[in-house]
Design an enzyme around this catalytic site. Structure first.
Site: not given
Ligand code: NAD
Length: 286
Positions: A172, A182
């Site tokens: 991000y 954040y």
């Molecule tokens: P999401 O909730 O779908 O995914 C996050 C996942 O991480 C969840 O399924 C959670 O159970 C899992 N998780 C947390 N701790 C864990 C651990 N110790 N071991 C294994 N799994 C674990 O949300 P998302 O937003 O799709 O996130 C996915 C990636 O995308 C992340 O790296 C997030 O930072 C990144 N991201 C998200 C956004 C946004 O706006 N949603 C923007 C940029 C980047």
């Protein structure tokens, strides 16, 4: 033979991991998932009860097949790392072999090798706190779950990844620009993840012929993002200010992940690829 992908960080059908799994499945890959242990029960029972069938639909009308779901907690590398309170936690007792090393051993036993590793997980217990108020514990926990978890997964998976394989994580823009809200060291964790993408691209490229890239994604209303508390504002801000004034869909990120994992991207490694409607290119809001 089709490619085999392991996607870590899928526990529902709203996040980037799910969308990436779908794009990879649509391109013919076999899908293995790593699901956070405390979320495993609900995810598996929802899958079984058909709750995700609508969102399992692929462009050709078929449903995405998930070959196997592995319990995973990516903050633990091997059983010796697991503290007593987690070991005896009732949400962990029902599952076994969920440390990184054990998961990779299980995948090796079940399938021998993989081609694609996706890291789509992050966690920062103090994400709602400004960095200036973040504790050492919160900061290190954010780095452990969100940055080192990728190093650990790649370290353990690389030896069973086929040459030409690819790994992808999600980052991000808060790593390089100030995004108030954040917090908790999550901005630092993403900066580490992006730097590690470059160093690991060199090391895994030389040693295993595996590519390492990260997608800097725009805002998506996932479960994790809702927990941060400012996601609707970030989506509105992007629609108002990005070169492409539309809402970003998870599928658009999934498709770029499928491209990066494919031979079409065989010379791309060590890159941060923006999939954010171009917002990163703006210097001021409009
Ligand atoms: P999401 O909730 O779908 O995914 C996050 C996942 O991480 C969840 O399924 C959670 O159970 C899992 N998780 C947390 N701790 C864990 C651990 N110790 N071991 C294994 N799994 C674990 O949300 P998302 O937003 O799709 O996130 C996915 C990636 O995308 C992340 O790296 C997030 O930072 C990144 N991201 C998200 C956004 C946004 O706006 N949603 C923007 C940029 C980047």
């Amino acid at each position: 033979r089709g490619k085999r992908a392991f996607i870590a960080g899928v526990a529902d059908d709203n996040g980037y991991g799910w969308a990436i799994a779908k794009s990879l499945a649509a391109a013919g890959a076999e899908i293995l998932l790593g699901t956070w242990v405390p979320a495993l029960n609900i995810f598996e029972s929802s899958l079984r009860r058909g709750k995700f069938d609508e969102s399992r639909k692929l462009p050709d009308g078929s449903l995405m097949e998930i070959t196997k779901v592995y319990p995973l907690d990516a903050v633990f590398d091997n059983p010796d790392d697991v503290p007593e309170d987690i070991k005896s936690n009732k949400r962990y007792l029902g599952s076994s072999k969920w440390t990184v090393k054990e998961v990779v051993e299980s995948v090796k036993q079940d399938f021998g090798s993989i081609d694609i590793l996706v890291h789509s997980l992050a966690n920062g217990p103090e994400v709602v706190k400004p960095l200036l108020e973040t504790s050492r514990y919160g900061y290190l926990a954010a780095i452990s779950a969100s940055s080192y978890s990728f190093i650990s997964l790649l370290q353990h998976f690389a030896p069973i990844m086929n040459p030409g394989g690819a790994s992808i994580s999600l980052t991000y823009i808060a790593s390089e620009r100030i995004i108030p809200g954040y917090g908790g060291g999550m901005s630092s964790a993403k900066a580490a993840l992006e730097s590690d993408t470059r160093v690991l691209a060199f090391e895994a490229g030389r040693k295993h012929r595996v590519r390492v890239n990260t997608i800097s994604a725009g805002p998506l209303r996932s479960r994790a993002a809702k927990a941060i508390g400012f996601i609707d504002m970030m989506i509105d801000y992007s629609s108002a200010n990005a070169p492409l004034p539309k809402e970003l869909s998870a599928e658009e990120v999934g498709n770029v992940a499928a491209f990066l994992a494919s031979p079409l991207a065989s010379a791309i490694t060590g890159s941060v690829v923006y999939v954010d409607n171009g917002l990163n290119a703006m210097g001021v809001g409009v």
